[in-house]
Design a protein around this motif. Structure first.
Motif, PDB file in Angstrom:
ATOM      1  N   VAL A 249      37.753  33.632  92.713  1.00  0.00           N
ATOM      2  CA  VAL A 249      38.502  33.569  93.958  1.00  0.00           C
ATOM      3  C   VAL A 249      37.651  32.971  95.065  1.00  0.00           C
ATOM      4  O   VAL A 249      38.127  32.176  95.879  1.00  0.00           O
ATOM      5  CB  VAL A 249      39.000  34.967  94.344  1.00  0.00           C
TER       6      VAL A 249
ATOM      7  N   GLU B 100      44.487  44.661  83.569  1.00  0.00           N
ATOM      8  CA  GLU B 100      43.426  45.026  84.479  1.00  0.00           C
ATOM      9  C   GLU B 100      43.510  44.337  85.846  1.00  0.00           C
ATOM     10  O   GLU B 100      43.337  44.962  86.877  1.00  0.00           O
ATOM     11  CB  GLU B 100      42.092  44.681  83.812  1.00  0.00           C
ATOM     12  N   GLN B 101      43.835  43.068  85.811  1.00  0.00           N
ATOM     13  CA  GLN B 101      43.762  42.293  87.049  1.00  0.00           C
ATOM     14  C   GLN B 101      45.010  42.463  87.911  1.00  0.00           C
ATOM     15  O   GLN B 101      45.111  41.905  88.992  1.00  0.00           O
ATOM     16  CB  GLN B 101      43.595  40.802  86.727  1.00  0.00           C
TER      17      GLN B 101
ATOM     18  N   ARG C 185      39.334  38.206 101.572  1.00  0.00           N
ATOM     19  CA  ARG C 185      39.562  38.075 100.136  1.00  0.00           C
ATOM     20  C   ARG C 185      38.778  39.119  99.359  1.00  0.00           C
ATOM     21  O   ARG C 185      39.304  39.766  98.458  1.00  0.00           O
ATOM     22  CB  ARG C 185      39.121  36.686  99.670  1.00  0.00           C
TER      23      ARG C 185
ATOM     24  N   HIS D 145      47.652  40.520  94.821  1.00  0.00           N
ATOM     25  CA  HIS D 145      48.109  40.175  96.169  1.00  0.00           C
ATOM     26  C   HIS D 145      47.153  39.229  96.899  1.00  0.00           C
ATOM     27  O   HIS D 145      47.400  38.893  98.047  1.00  0.00           O
ATOM     28  CB  HIS D 145      48.353  41.435  96.991  1.00  0.00           C
ATOM     29  N   ILE D 146      46.096  38.802  96.274  1.00  0.00           N
ATOM     30  CA  ILE D 146      45.288  37.780  96.953  1.00  0.00           C
ATOM     31  C   ILE D 146      45.895  36.398  96.793  1.00  0.00           C
ATOM     32  O   ILE D 146      45.489  35.450  97.453  1.00  0.00           O
ATOM     33  CB  ILE D 146      43.845  37.749  96.403  1.00  0.00           C
TER      34      ILE D 146
ATOM     35  N   GLU E 258      33.390  50.422  83.943  1.00  0.00           N
ATOM     36  CA  GLU E 258      34.037  49.538  82.968  1.00  0.00           C
ATOM     37  C   GLU E 258      34.834  48.416  83.627  1.00  0.00           C
ATOM     38  O   GLU E 258      35.183  47.441  82.997  1.00  0.00           O
ATOM     39  CB  GLU E 258      34.935  50.335  82.016  1.00  0.00           C
ATOM     40  N   ARG E 259      35.123  48.562  84.931  1.00  0.00           N
ATOM     41  CA  ARG E 259      35.902  47.509  85.586  1.00  0.00           C
ATOM     42  C   ARG E 259      35.008  46.442  86.187  1.00  0.00           C
ATOM     43  O   ARG E 259      35.500  45.441  86.703  1.00  0.00           O
ATOM     44  CB  ARG E 259      36.773  48.118  86.685  1.00  0.00           C
TER      45      ARG E 259
ATOM     46  N   ASP F 285      42.738  35.215  82.985  1.00  0.00           N
ATOM     47  CA  ASP F 285      42.114  36.079  81.976  1.00  0.00           C
ATOM     48  C   ASP F 285      43.123  36.851  81.135  1.00  0.00           C
ATOM     49  O   ASP F 285      42.759  37.550  80.205  1.00  0.00           O
ATOM     50  CB  ASP F 285      41.195  37.094  82.662  1.00  0.00           C
TER      51      ASP F 285
ATOM     52  N   GLU G 190      40.101  46.243  96.853  1.00  0.00           N
ATOM     53  CA  GLU G 190      41.236  47.160  96.852  1.00  0.00           C
ATOM     54  C   GLU G 190      41.966  47.097  95.519  1.00  0.00           C
ATOM     55  O   GLU G 190      42.340  48.108  94.943  1.00  0.00           O
ATOM     56  CB  GLU G 190      42.175  46.760  97.992  1.00  0.00           C
ATOM     57  N   GLY G 191      42.116  45.851  95.043  1.00  0.00           N
ATOM     58  CA  GLY G 191      42.810  45.653  93.782  1.00  0.00           C
ATOM     59  C   GLY G 191      42.119  46.344  92.625  1.00  0.00           C
ATOM     60  O   GLY G 191      42.774  46.825  91.702  1.00  0.00           O
ATOM     61  N   PHE G 192      40.827  46.376  92.653  1.00  0.00           N
ATOM     62  CA  PHE G 192      40.087  47.021  91.564  1.00  0.00           C
ATOM     63  C   PHE G 192      39.738  48.471  91.876  1.00  0.00           C
ATOM     64  O   PHE G 192      38.929  49.077  91.191  1.00  0.00           O
ATOM     65  CB  PHE G 192      38.823  46.223  91.240  1.00  0.00           C
ATOM     66  N   ARG G 193      40.335  48.981  92.912  1.00  0.00           N
ATOM     67  CA  ARG G 193      40.138  50.377  93.307  1.00  0.00           C
ATOM     68  C   ARG G 193      38.672  50.726  93.534  1.00  0.00           C
ATOM     69  O   ARG G 193      38.201  51.783  93.133  1.00  0.00           O
ATOM     70  CB  ARG G 193      40.712  51.330  92.268  1.00  0.00           C
TER      71      ARG G 193
ATOM     72  N   ALA H 292      43.005  33.010  89.867  1.00  0.00           N
ATOM     73  CA  ALA H 292      42.364  34.285  90.149  1.00  0.00           C
ATOM     74  C   ALA H 292      42.794  35.379  89.187  1.00  0.00           C
ATOM     75  O   ALA H 292      41.980  36.149  88.696  1.00  0.00           O
ATOM     76  CB  ALA H 292      42.678  34.701  91.577  1.00  0.00           C
TER      77      ALA H 292
ATOM     78  N   ARG I 160      33.991  38.719  87.665  1.00  0.00           N
ATOM     79  CA  ARG I 160      34.557  37.433  87.282  1.00  0.00           C
ATOM     80  C   ARG I 160      35.577  36.983  88.311  1.00  0.00           C
ATOM     81  O   ARG I 160      35.606  35.836  88.733  1.00  0.00           O
ATOM     82  CB  ARG I 160      35.211  37.583  85.912  1.00  0.00           C
ATOM     83  N   MET I 161      36.431  37.904  88.727  1.00  0.00           N
ATOM     84  CA  MET I 161      37.466  37.520  89.668  1.00  0.00           C
ATOM     85  C   MET I 161      36.872  37.129  91.017  1.00  0.00           C
ATOM     86  O   MET I 161      37.312  36.165  91.646  1.00  0.00           O
ATOM     87  CB  MET I 161      38.457  38.655  89.840  1.00  0.00           C
TER      88      MET I 161
ATOM     89  N   ALA J  49      35.168  42.498  84.936  1.00  0.00           N
ATOM     90  CA  ALA J  49      36.358  41.769  85.378  1.00  0.00           C
ATOM     91  C   ALA J  49      36.311  41.546  86.887  1.00  0.00           C
ATOM     92  O   ALA J  49      36.703  40.480  87.390  1.00  0.00           O
ATOM     93  CB  ALA J  49      37.607  42.554  85.008  1.00  0.00           C
TER      94      ALA J  49
ATOM     95  N   LYS K 293      40.357  42.405  99.636  1.00  0.00           N
ATOM     96  CA  LYS K 293      41.572  42.524  98.829  1.00  0.00           C
ATOM     97  C   LYS K 293      41.232  42.767  97.367  1.00  0.00           C
ATOM     98  O   LYS K 293      41.874  43.579  96.690  1.00  0.00           O
ATOM     99  CB  LYS K 293      42.406  41.236  98.942  1.00  0.00           C
ATOM    100  N   ILE K 294      40.232  42.052  96.906  1.00  0.00           N
ATOM    101  CA  ILE K 294      39.858  42.240  95.494  1.00  0.00           C
ATOM    102  C   ILE K 294      39.326  43.647  95.273  1.00  0.00           C
ATOM    103  O   ILE K 294      39.673  44.311  94.294  1.00  0.00           O
ATOM    104  CB  ILE K 294      38.808  41.190  95.067  1.00  0.00           C
TER     105      ILE K 294
ATOM    106  N   GLU L  57      46.302  44.654  89.798  1.00  0.00           N
ATOM    107  CA  GLU L  57      46.319  45.195  91.152  1.00  0.00           C
ATOM    108  C   GLU L  57      45.761  44.221  92.177  1.00  0.00           C
ATOM    109  O   GLU L  57      45.978  44.374  93.369  1.00  0.00           O
ATOM    110  CB  GLU L  57      45.518  46.497  91.185  1.00  0.00           C
ATOM    111  N   ALA L  58      45.019  43.245  91.692  1.00  0.00           N
ATOM    112  CA  ALA L  58      44.438  42.296  92.641  1.00  0.00           C
ATOM    113  C   ALA L  58      45.349  41.112  92.877  1.00  0.00           C
ATOM    114  O   ALA L  58      44.957  40.122  93.473  1.00  0.00           O
ATOM    115  CB  ALA L  58      43.087  41.827  92.125  1.00  0.00           C
TER     116      ALA L  58
END
Lengths: 349, 863
Positions: B194, A134-135, B236, A140-141, B182-183, A155, B242-245, A151, B189-190, B186, B239-240, A137-138
């Motif tokens: 971060v 799951e994580q 930051r 790149h931070i 559902e995302r 998990d 983006e990472g989690f769409r 980060a 938490r991230m 997570a 970016k997160i 894609e993130a």
């Protein structure tokens, strides 16, 4: 603790399925026919008569190797997930372990992508679908390994393996390779310990396969480190300590400074000696190919025994090899580069 | 019957088809479905064949059709099924079809792409709408909730940022967006990790599921808004996200701006809706039009593909003008095939007619039975054991009668039989309507395909049920019992009074020998079992004796019949050696031992009655003694079973014993002698003794040729030559057959002999299952009656009504589940076994392979 007689209660059906999937692995004649192909369309037509069936039937437009590869992987994933969702207990954990190695590859791939400022979308497409998390894609931070750990990886199941490579240094090329190998070392040792914990035939079969995997990594690390600034002590830390080389062989490998010395180490081990020998047939097989061939042999052998989880591992590895083979042949066909088309690794007779 | 008893006479044909006419001809043959083509190039890869490009084009068309079908199903448009069966289109029409499909697909893809972009737009706007709505509440809460502002202030001051009251909250930067629900955990938490807890996230669920424009699935999403401070955190957070769409949307800070934006969003959504609707309508129209023809297209493309697949199996003549095919077909169908070929040539407009030659071959032809609805079920039972060898006697015509009969012997119950018969009758009468449902469920299909078998089984069960006089374990007194209790009571009593008296008595003896009581009226029950046995205490003893003996009689007759069927096989192959060396000793062996037993059983039934029953001999002991030559002198004053029985029995034993070595030795010895003579006499002998393996008429048929039109002279010459070759080959084969290792023949014969002798005994015993299962069935149904329904029947009054209601429903359920289904299945399996093992091992080889003609109907079924 682990009794073969109770194996089939939970895993009998799945073992049957796995063996069925193994039955679908392409045979020598299939490869022979594939290498005869003139175009990718021919390839598709032949694959239709195998277990792959109509997996390419719904593709519009001209076929490309990448489409084929994608579909092949997709099929592997579907089969694997089918098994995984029905697995319980130890088997479920075992199958999760199989995916960890792909996770490591993906993490490293993404990190090097970040390092070269490639867009994350493009990198994600290249990731092996078996190792998605799951994580991912993130990722790149992260700019330092500590951030990466805090980060992203904390998990994931990879977190315990990562403990050894946390520092405040910025990521660079060398760093990433070290991360990969450290993760792999920790992973292999953990996996091996887990198989021993399961015990029985599983431990027996997996021991052999994982030991080879560990030794292969040790050899490759040593050979690839020549000419880089990696220190011998650092290199030694990367060797997985669950192979047959452990501990004496690794000790010697750590001292090696050139390929000849690696060869000397291999001479002590009958099965590795042949890998480094020139077989004199004039066929210049690379060391990697020889390692692959040996791996295939070991994995095929895993199917000789019953009532163990090794078949699931071996199935994935064999299927992966098959995908590499088909992609290789497809590449050769599409680039009209027939000279090397025979360089695939045959799996079953 | 004749068609079913031996498989169709097959012949291998060679077809020369004009290259232009080949397609049309094969198309006609596919409609006909009577020809099985042989692959003449089995070693060639699929992609190295002649028509590989055409097949690829078909694949491509099928892909397009599947795409269309998927889209049509997605919109829930019904696909028209008119049930017509279009002919395979000409190759020329194939191009048109391709163009039509191409056009349709492109149009659809265009519409879809347009709709997708619209939907994406729509989704974005709806998400924005939700964000604006939810954030509104966030901000309002923030304004009104004193506690929260205080916390914010506290945060501010700690960070050293000076500001007062509500203004401080606004100084914070915020990012708003939508994320898959559902995302979210997570994600949260991230964010926390971060940013080390320096952000504040507020989320709210969007209640309605939104449509994903790419896949069309409904997905649940959540709105979130993140408050933070400073540029570093902003990058930051972004970016997160983006990472989690997560999709981010601009969210103005002031309330007025938000309201304005909300209004503009609403108007845009409405505009978009109208555009979207017209697009969807257009898409509907396109799909509706396609749905009408989709099935026909599928069939057409399927047929084209089948034809090219078949053409790929043909050889191409050197000049490329002609395709050469080899095919199996039934001799009787040759005329039809000729006609079809002629039609095909006419359709293709070719002037040169196709040529069809009969070829001779040493290969075993496929086995082809012409079956109909009734016989196909029985044939498949036999095929499940093994497909008959070519022209071998087929047990299925006999099985049509014997199978349901043996089943019924085990299942004999008038009531159950009637239920079964009616159920099957329903399936048979409504088979047209029910046929499509058979594809839906495998279990149902099993019953449905076996409906004629079930019908016969039901009918025969009614018959045996009547003989057993069993109807749900009760007997029916139709003709009046042959026994009476009247004689034991005072003659002046009325029947009613006798009835009451009889009820009071625990048990009543009816002695047939008691002349005074006249219990036995001396007129037997005219049909089946006397109903009086139903109430008698020794019913089981009585029926056991009858059923056991009947089983043996039926079994021996069945097996003997099997041996005689093997005679027809020997005669068909003109194999007199096997008749003398196998059939004769086999019959003598079986008749001498068990045939004699059957005669004794019948004799005993006929001769011994109640009067002399104490003198009736025990047949089993008698049979054993017969082989030990032990005849007891002590007869207890009874006469022997018949005069001179000792002499006859001794003769029979002396007849049986040599049968075994006869079976074992005669055939191999004669074979060896023949071989030796052949070796001495040279090839002369071989020609004088046509071997059984050889087709006696192969040489003649090889020369026989049928063809249309031109090229007669030349081809005729060829064929005569072929015929000669065939004779040579036949003789060669005969010689070859002789050279088989004699030792092997001996071993084979020894196994065969031992098997036959032992199996005669064990198989006879095996037929006792007829008795055992019949007993089990009768007992089960009696238990069910006595334990369930009888309890309900015994109660009286209103409570009795209720009890009967419950008891009956329970009884009915168990009758259907246990007695009809379970018992029926078990009796079916035993009947199956009696056929496969006990009957068929007497004559059946089952080493053939099925005739699988090239047929569009068949291809369609598989689709």
């Amino acid at each position: 603790m682990f009794s073969e007689s109770m194996f089939s209660v939970d895993a009998g059906y799945l073992e049957g399925l796995a063996r069925g999937f193994k039955g679908g692995i392409l045979k020598k004649t299939d490869y022979y026919n594939l290498t005869q192909c003139e175009t990718l369309e021919d390839l598709k037509l032949h694959l239709q008569s195998t277990d792959y069936g109509h997996f390419l039937a719904n593709e519009a437009g001209p076929l490309t190797v990448s489409v084929i590869e994608e579909r092949l992987k997709e099929k592997l994933i579907i089969e694997f997930n089918h098994l995984r969702t029905q697995a319980t207990g130890y088997l479920a954990e075992f199958m999760d372990y199989i995916t960890y190695s792909y996770m490591i590859d993906n993490v490293v791939l993404l990190l090097s992508g970040i390092l070269h400022d490639r867009p994350i979308k493009e990198m994600l497409a290249k990731c092996h679908p078996m190792g998605t998390f799951e994580q991912m894609e993130a990722i790149h931070i992260a700019t330092t390994t500590r951030e990466l750990y805090d980060a992203v990886l904390v998990d994931t199941p990879l977190a315990p393996y990562f403990a050894d490579c946390i520092n405040e240094e910025d990521l660079n090329e060398m760093n990433i390779e070290i991360i990969r190998n450290t993760l792999y070392k920790a992973y292999l040792e953990d996996f091996s310990a887990f198989c021993q914990q399961i015990g029985g035939t599983t431990a027996e079969v997996m021991q052999e396969v994982l030991a080879f995997e560990a030794d292969r990594r040790a050899f490759m690390i040593t050979i690839n480190s020549f000419g880089t600034e990696l220190l011998k002590e650092d290199r030694k830390k990367l060797y997985p300590a669950c192979g047959r080389l452990y501990p004496g062989g690794l000790e010697m490998l750590a001292q090696a400074e050139e390929v000849e010395q690696v060869k000397l180490v291999a001479d002590y081990f009958a099965e590795y000696r042949v890998m480094f020998e020139d077989d004199g047939t004039g066929m210049d097989k690379t060391l990697e190919d020889k390692f692959f061939e040996h791996e295939v042999r070991l994995n095929v052998r895993a199917f000789m025994q019953q009532f163990h989880y090794g078949v699931f591992y071996s199935l994935v590895k064999l299927k992966e090899q098959e995908i590499r083979n088909i992609v290789w042949i497809a590449e050769c066909v599409s680039q009209r580069h027939r000279a090397k088309i025979e360089a695939y690794i045959p799996i079953l007779e | 019957m004749g068609d079913l008893f031996r498989s169709q006479e097959m012949t291998l044909c060679q077809l020369f088809l004009q290259a232009e006419a080949a397609y049309a001809c094969v198309s006609e043959l596919g409609e006909l479905g009577l020809v099985q083509f042989r692959d003449l190039k089995p070693d060639t890869n699929a992609f190295q064949r002649k028509f590989v490009n055409e097949i690829r084009r078909c694949d491509e068309m099928e892909r397009k059709l599947r795409y269309l079908e998927k889209e049509i199903r997605k919109d829930g448009i019904p696909i028209l099924d008119t049930g017509d069966n279009p002919e395979a289109p000409n190759p020329r029409e194939m191009v048109d079809l391709e163009a039509t499909l191409e056009k349709l697909e492109n149009e659809l893809r265009e519409v879809n792409a347009y709709a997708e972009s619209l939907k994406k737009n729509f989704l974005e706007l709806t998400e924005l709408k939700h964000i604006l709505r939810k954030t509104q509440t966030f901000f309002e809460e923030a304004l009104h909730d004193q506690h929260m502002t205080e916390e914010a202030v506290g945060l501010m001051t700690e960070e050293g940022m000076m500001a007062g009251g509500q203004a401080a909250g606004l100084r914070l930067q915020s990012v708003a967006g939508v994320i898959l629900r559902e995302r979210l955990p997570a994600f949260e938490r991230m964010l926390w990790r971060v940013c080390r807890g320096n952000v504040f996230l507020k989320q709210a669920e969007i209640d309605t599921a939104l449509e994903d424009p790419a896949t069309g699935d409904k997905v649940l999403k959540s709105v979130f808004i993140i408050f933070f401070q400073g540029e570093q955190l902003k990058t930051r957070v972004k970016k997160i996200c983006e990472g989690f769409r997560a999709t981010l949307y601009p969210c103005p800070d002031s309330q007025a701006e938000r309201r304005e934006m909300a209004i503009s969003v609403m108007t845009r959504i409405e505009d978009l809706n109208t555009v979207l609707n017209t697009t969807v309508d257009h898409r509907m129209r396109v799909l509706m039009a396609a749905a009408k023809n989709l099935r026909l297209w599928f069939i057409k493309v399927g047929k084209i593909k089948a034809i090219y697949h078949t053409l790929n199996m043909f050889n191409v003549e050197a000049t490329n003008k002609c395709l050469i095919a080899e095919a199996w077909c039934a001799v009787d169908d040759l005329d039809k095939i000729h006609l079809a070929l002629r039609r095909g040539t006419e359709r293709a407009g070719s002037s040169i007619p196709p040529i069809l030659n009969r070829m001779s071959t040493r290969e075993m032809p496929p086995t082809y039975f012409r079956v109909n609805k009734l016989t196909s079920g029985f044939q498949s039972i036999i095929d499940a054991y093994g497909v008959a060898s070519y022209r071998e006697a087929n047990p299925s015509p006999f099985a049509i009668v014997t199978f349901p009969f043996l089943f019924a012997v085990m299942y004999g119950d008038f009531g159950h039989g009637t239920l079964m018969f009616l159920a099957a009758l329903w399936m048979v009468l409504r088979e047209k309507q029910l046929a499509p449902t058979a594809k839906l469920s495998e279990i149902w299909a099993t019953f449905f395909n076996g409906r004629y078998i079930i019908l016969m089984m039901g009918a025969f069960s009614i018959y045996t049920g009547l003989i057993y006089n069993d109807c749900f374990s009760r007997s029916v007194n139709i003709f009046g019992s042959g026994w009476s209790v009247r004689g034991q009571f005072n003659q002046s009593l009325t029947p009613d009074q006798i009835r009451t008296q009889v009820r009071g008595i625990e048990s009543l003896q009816l002695n047939p020998n008691d002349a005074q009581a006249k219990a036995w009226r001396a007129n037997p029950y005219p049909f089946g079992l006397d109903p009086v046995w139903q109430v008698s205490g020794n019913k089981i003893t009585f029926t056991n004796s009858i059923k056991m003996k009947t089983s043996v009689v039926l079994g021996v007759i069945h097996m003997l019949f099997g041996v005689f069927v093997s005679l027809t096989n020997h005669l068909h192959r003109r194999d007199m050696l096997s008749v003398v060396g196998e059939f004769v000793p086999q019959v003598l062996f079986l008749l001498g031992m068990f045939g004699y037993l059957v005669i004794l059983i019948l004799y005993k039934w006929a001769v011994y009655s109640g009067r002399n029953s104490n003198c009736a001999p025990n047949l089993l002991i008698g049979l054993i003694n017969m082989f030990l030559f032990r005849y007891d002198k002590a007869t207890n004053g009874c006469p022997p079973i018949y005069t001179g029985y000792q002499g006859l029995q001794t003769f029979l034993v002396l007849l049986i014993i040599p049968c075994a070595p006869w079976m074992l030795l005669v055939k191999p010895l004669i074979l060896r002698r023949r071989q030796q003579m052949l070796a001495r006499g040279g090839a002369m002998m071989g020609q004088q003794h046509p071997q059984p393996q050889m087709q006696p008429d192969a040489g003649v048929d090889g020369g026989d040729q049928t063809e249309l039109g031109m090229g007669q002279q030349q081809d005729g010459g060829n064929n005569i030559h072929d015929g000669d070759k065939a004779v040579d080959m036949g003789a060669g084969y005969g010689d070859h057959g002789e050279e088989v290792d004699i030792g092997e023949v001996f071993v084979h014969q020894a196994i065969h002999t031992i098997e036959y002798c032992l199996s005669c005994i064990s198989n006879t015993a095996s037929y006792l299952r007829l008795w055992a299962l019949s007993l089990a069935h009768a007992q089960l149904s009696e238990v069910l009656w006595g334990m369930v329904l009888a309890i309900g029947l015994k109660r009286e009054g209103f409570g009795g009504c209720l009890a009967l209601f419950v008891a009956f429903s329970f009884w009915a359920l168990l009758t259907v589940v246990v007695l009809l289904l379970m018992e029926g299945l078990s009796a079916f399996l035993h009947a199956l076994r009696l056929h496969w093992v006990e009957f068929m091992n007497k004559f059946y080889k089952g080493e053939g392979y099925k005739f699988e003609p090239f047929s569009f109907a068949r291809a369609e079924l598989e689709m």
